[in-house]
Design a protein around this motif. Structure first.
Motif, PDB file in Angstrom:
ATOM      1  N   GLY A 102      11.867   1.937   4.235  1.00  0.00           N
ATOM      2  CA  GLY A 102      11.566   3.086   3.376  1.00  0.00           C
ATOM      3  C   GLY A 102      10.868   4.171   4.185  1.00  0.00           C
ATOM      4  O   GLY A 102      10.402   3.925   5.312  1.00  0.00           O
ATOM      5  N   GLY A 103      10.775   5.361   3.624  1.00  0.00           N
ATOM      6  CA  GLY A 103      10.287   6.536   4.361  1.00  0.00           C
ATOM      7  C   GLY A 103       8.941   6.356   5.053  1.00  0.00           C
ATOM      8  O   GLY A 103       8.747   6.820   6.177  1.00  0.00           O
ATOM      9  N   VAL A 104       8.002   5.659   4.399  1.00  0.00           N
ATOM     10  CA  VAL A 104       6.667   5.502   4.990  1.00  0.00           C
ATOM     11  C   VAL A 104       6.714   4.606   6.240  1.00  0.00           C
ATOM     12  O   VAL A 104       5.829   4.670   7.097  1.00  0.00           O
ATOM     13  N   ALA A 105       7.781   3.803   6.347  1.00  0.00           N
ATOM     14  CA  ALA A 105       7.934   2.957   7.547  1.00  0.00           C
ATOM     15  C   ALA A 105       8.234   3.792   8.791  1.00  0.00           C
ATOM     16  O   ALA A 105       8.300   3.263   9.902  1.00  0.00           O
ATOM     17  N   CYS A 106       8.406   5.098   8.643  1.00  0.00           N
ATOM     18  CA  CYS A 106       8.501   6.010   9.813  1.00  0.00           C
ATOM     19  C   CYS A 106       7.144   6.136  10.498  1.00  0.00           C
ATOM     20  O   CYS A 106       7.062   6.563  11.647  1.00  0.00           O
ATOM     21  N   ASN A 107       6.093   5.812   9.780  1.00  0.00           N
ATOM     22  CA  ASN A 107       4.738   6.071  10.263  1.00  0.00           C
ATOM     23  C   ASN A 107       4.401   5.188  11.475  1.00  0.00           C
ATOM     24  O   ASN A 107       4.395   3.955  11.382  1.00  0.00           O
ATOM     25  N   GLY A 108       4.131   5.835  12.596  1.00  0.00           N
ATOM     26  CA  GLY A 108       3.893   5.119  13.853  1.00  0.00           C
ATOM     27  C   GLY A 108       2.679   4.212  13.797  1.00  0.00           C
ATOM     28  O   GLY A 108       2.692   3.108  14.346  1.00  0.00           O
ATOM     29  N   TYR A 109       1.631   4.648  13.107  1.00  0.00           N
ATOM     30  CA  TYR A 109       0.403   3.840  13.001  1.00  0.00           C
ATOM     31  C   TYR A 109       0.695   2.557  12.210  1.00  0.00           C
ATOM     32  O   TYR A 109       0.289   1.464  12.611  1.00  0.00           O
ATOM     33  N   ILE A 110       1.415   2.705  11.103  1.00  0.00           N
ATOM     34  CA  ILE A 110       1.733   1.534  10.260  1.00  0.00           C
ATOM     35  C   ILE A 110       2.674   0.583  11.008  1.00  0.00           C
ATOM     36  O   ILE A 110       2.503  -0.634  10.970  1.00  0.00           O
ATOM     37  N   ARG A 111       3.636   1.134  11.741  1.00  0.00           N
ATOM     38  CA  ARG A 111       4.564   0.292  12.526  1.00  0.00           C
ATOM     39  C   ARG A 111       3.786  -0.534  13.547  1.00  0.00           C
ATOM     40  O   ARG A 111       3.987  -1.734  13.693  1.00  0.00           O
TER      41      ARG A 111
END
Ligand code: ATP
Ligand code: MG
Ligand code: FE
Length: 326
Positions: A262-271
């Protein structure tokens, strides 16, 4: 088999051609983000109208780049739920008309199942069972996906979605829309430990993000802490919350593989934060495939093909979903 994927559930018109032997042959997306930016969010009627203006052009581009004619297509896959109802209708009507004219099957695809399966498109070794977290503009769901692709919903947000909380905090900071990438950028210059925001409903698996949003708003209004520090602390709290609940469910269900999509999985910190967790293999779609795209719709239809869940001409769009595809 050659499958056309059509995605129009929100503010991206996206079409792709997927060859089950060779992979994605072509993919084109028109993002309407500039149109909606000035309103601070997606305006449904504006979205529908712009899908109508773009869908045919993107279809022609897909055919051209794939060096195919429409007669080469074997199947059409289209997002039918969940999403903005008017926006969905554009893709569904286009897909059904094309299927009727070409006399090929049309398969309805659930948008959330496609977000999850996007991780398999680029990781051929990844197969269910796994725990899947979807973090997007409208949803924050954890599913258990078994080996037969049965999706069981085990947790969801009781209020705001993760992406929505990024968008709302960005709006409060007057950063623009969509807020996720803007908060991520701002957070780079901040101290993630500056504010100790609590994790909501820590003992439960369901999520709640509206309290975190209000807590961030209070800090913004206080004017005592820099925006960079608030952004970094907010982002860390979202990441900690997602990791805590997703891995707890993975442990409870005995899954070693975890998909974050999903879109928020683009977030480098969360990845990065997810990847650092020990004892689990965490898979993400590439950033391009985390946000809405036709590739994942065509791929999901391929995965579900053996179920032969083709649509009839009375198939329609649904703004909310009854259940996810199997
Ligand atoms: P849904 O899939 O629930 O129907 P949607 O299709 O609108 O909703 P997506 O396109 O999958 O959602 O994701 C958009 C969301 O992802 C937005 O809320 C956006 O702010 C968020 N997002 C995108 N990039 C990032 C980022 N780098 N960090 C955090 N959030 C991000
Ligand atoms: Mg979108
Ligand atoms: Fe989406």
């Amino acid at each position: 088999m050659i499958i056309l994927g059509i995605e129009t559930s929100c503010d991206e018109t996206s079409l792709a051609v997927f060859d089950t032997e060779k992979g994605v042959l072509s993919s084109f997306t028109n993002s309407q983000v500039d149109l909606h930016n000035k309103f601070g969010g997606v305006v449904p009627e504006v979205a529908s109208r712009n899908h109508i203006l773009k869908v045919e052009e993107l279809f022609s581009k897909c055919m051209e780049q794939a060096e195919l004619t429409p007669q080469d297509l074997d199947m059409i896959a289209v997002t039918t739920a969940p999403g903005l109802i008017g926006a969905l209708f554009v893709g569904v009507s286009f897909g059904k008309a094309l299927g009727y004219a070409l006399k090929i099957p049309v398969m309805p695809v659930n948008h959330l199942s496609a977000h999850i399966l996007a991780a398999e498109l680029e990781n051929p070794e990844l197969k269910p069972p796994y725990t899947a977290l979807i973090i997007s503009g409208g949803h924050t769901h954890i599913y258990d996906v078994d080996a037969a692709y049965n999706f069981e919903l085990l947790a969801k947000t009781v209020d705001d979605a993760a992406g929505e909380s990024f968008d709302k905090v960005a709006k409060m900071m007057e950063l623009g829309y969509p807020g996720g990438p803007l908060i991520e950028k701002l957070a780079e210059g901040g101290n993630e430990k500056a504010v100790a925001f609590p994790i909501a409903m820590r003992k439960e698996n369901n999520f709640s993000f509206s309290g975190l949003k209000t807590a961030a708003m209070n800090k913004i209004n206080d004017n005592t802490i820099s925006r960079e520090d608030i952004a970094a602390s907010f982002q860390r709290t979202v990441a900690d919350t997602l990791i805590l609940k997703t891995l707890r469910i993975a442990k409870e269900t005995g899954r070693k593989n975890v998909v974050v999509a999903g879109g928020v999985a683009c977030n480098g910190y969360i990845r990065k934060a997810f990847s650092e967790q020990k004892g689990y293999s965490v898979y993400f779609p590439s950033k391009k495939l985390c946000t809405d795209n036709g590739d994942m719709i065509a791929f999901a239809a391929h995965r579900f093909f053996k179920l032969r869940k083709f649509s009839s001409l009375i198939e329609t769009a649904h703004d909310r979903m009854q259940h996810i595809n199997k």
